[in-house]
Design an enzyme around this catalytic site. Structure first.
Site, mmCIF file in Angstrom:
data_model
loop_
_atom_site.group_PDB
_atom_site.id
_atom_site.type_symbol
_atom_site.label_atom_id
_atom_site.label_comp_id
_atom_site.label_asym_id
_atom_site.label_seq_id
_atom_site.Cartn_x
_atom_site.Cartn_y
_atom_site.Cartn_z
ATOM 1 N N GLU A 145 -6.273 -2.431 -2.831
ATOM 2 C CA GLU A 145 -6.021 -1.257 -1.893
ATOM 3 C C GLU A 145 -7.385 -1.217 -1.010
ATOM 4 O OE1 GLU A 145 -2.820 0.997 -1.630
ATOM 5 O OE2 GLU A 145 -3.180 1.477 -3.481
ATOM 6 N N HIS B 178 -8.456 7.938 -0.828
ATOM 7 C CA HIS B 178 -7.020 7.135 -0.980
ATOM 8 C C HIS B 178 -7.257 7.665 -2.093
ATOM 9 C CE1 HIS B 178 -3.139 5.263 -1.478
ATOM 10 N NE2 HIS B 178 -3.937 4.666 -2.310
ATOM 11 N N HIS C 200 -2.856 9.081 -4.898
ATOM 12 C CA HIS C 200 -1.288 8.901 -4.711
ATOM 13 C C HIS C 200 -1.080 11.242 -5.097
ATOM 14 C CE1 HIS C 200 -1.383 4.791 -6.340
ATOM 15 N NE2 HIS C 200 -2.296 5.014 -4.684
ATOM 16 N N HIS D 204 4.133 6.859 -1.588
ATOM 17 C CA HIS D 204 2.911 6.299 -1.770
ATOM 18 C C HIS D 204 1.920 7.688 -2.228
ATOM 19 C CE1 HIS D 204 -0.419 2.786 -1.492
ATOM 20 N NE2 HIS D 204 -0.727 3.814 -2.169
HETATM 21 ZN ZN LIG Z 1 -2.788 3.948 -3.248
#
Ligand SMILES: [Zn+2]
Length: 246
Positions: free
Chosen positions: A83, A102, A104, A172
């Site tokens: 990603e 980033h 979760h 996500h």
């Molecule tokens: Zn992710």
């Protein structure tokens, strides 16, 4: 053959970026997954991020340089995060952003699922008062594996984020950004804390409205937080230094 930018990155910056991964893990923002990047300090068309490894295990030797299309330029056999396009496309779209996280982180996820906006519950999370858009990967790409695994998906994510500093990703996770590594880490941590507080507030409120920070309060408080973020950073950074000696 190497396509490195040719501009060496100071070792203390590389160490801080590696430490940021461990800090985010210690704060419960990332677990086995998630990543933090830093724009190259002197080559703005490059960014730095760890190889594909669990964030709590990152060391300075894991840091790879990428171009803004998210091609690694000095991987030397090290694997990249799938990603990474989240980072490259945000750096392209937002010259003001120097660092991207980033994650979760779990308390945030529900706000990407049910159409209840994330609001700024307290001054520390003032940056949220500007509004937090939701990127729904299905709108443009139909059924997918949910991952931002190419440039096209990264471009749409960056456009949904627009001028904001946080964007949720339906089913996500989320992305938090900042003008410094320290501010991006601070925002990632307090996006998660704020989400937790908003769950408690919504359970408590009954028919009341939530007296969250408004955008002007958010703007004023966020300006202070960008200096206050350094105090939290120094605390967190010391914890890593005590543990690993870098
Ligand atoms: Zn992710």
């Amino acid at each position: 053959m190497s396509n490195e930018s040719g501009s060496p990155v100071p070792a203390n910056l590389i160490a801080d970026l590696a430490a940021a991964s461990r800090i985010l893990a210690a704060q419960g923002v990332v677990d086995g997954f998630g990543h933090v990047s830093l724009r190259h300090p002197t080559a703005s068309d490059r960014y730095l991020m760890a190889r594909s490894v669990a964030p709590a295990l990152v060391t300075p030797d894991d840091i790879i340089e990428y171009d803004l299309d998210s091609n690694p330029v000095n991987a030397n056999g090290r694997a990249s995060f799938i990603e990474r396009f989240i980072h490259g496309e945000i750096y392209k779209a937002r010259p003001d952003i120097q660092s991207v996280v980033h994650s979760h982180s779990p308390s945030v996820i529900p706000f990407g699922l049910v159409g209840v906006p994330l609001q700024a519950m307290f001054h520390t999370a003032a940056f949220i008062a500007a509004g937090v858009p939701v990127f729904n990967i299905r709108e443009k790409f139909g059924p997918t594996d949910m991952l931002v695994s190419n440039r096209e998906k990264g471009v749409v994510l960056a456009s949904v984020m627009g001028g904001k500093n946080v964007v949720l990703m339906r089913a996500h996770g989320s992305v938090a950004c900042g003008p410094t590594l320290q501010t991006a880490v601070f925002r990632a941590v307090y996006t998660e804390v704020n989400a937790r507080i908003q769950h408690w507030t919504m359970a408590l409120k009954g028919g009341a409205t939530i007296a969250a920070l408004d955008p002007e309060e958010g703007r004023l408080a966020d300006a202070i937080n960008q200096t206050a973020a350094m105090r939290a950073w120094e605390l967190w950074r010391k914890g890593v230094r005590d543990e690993v000696n870098w």
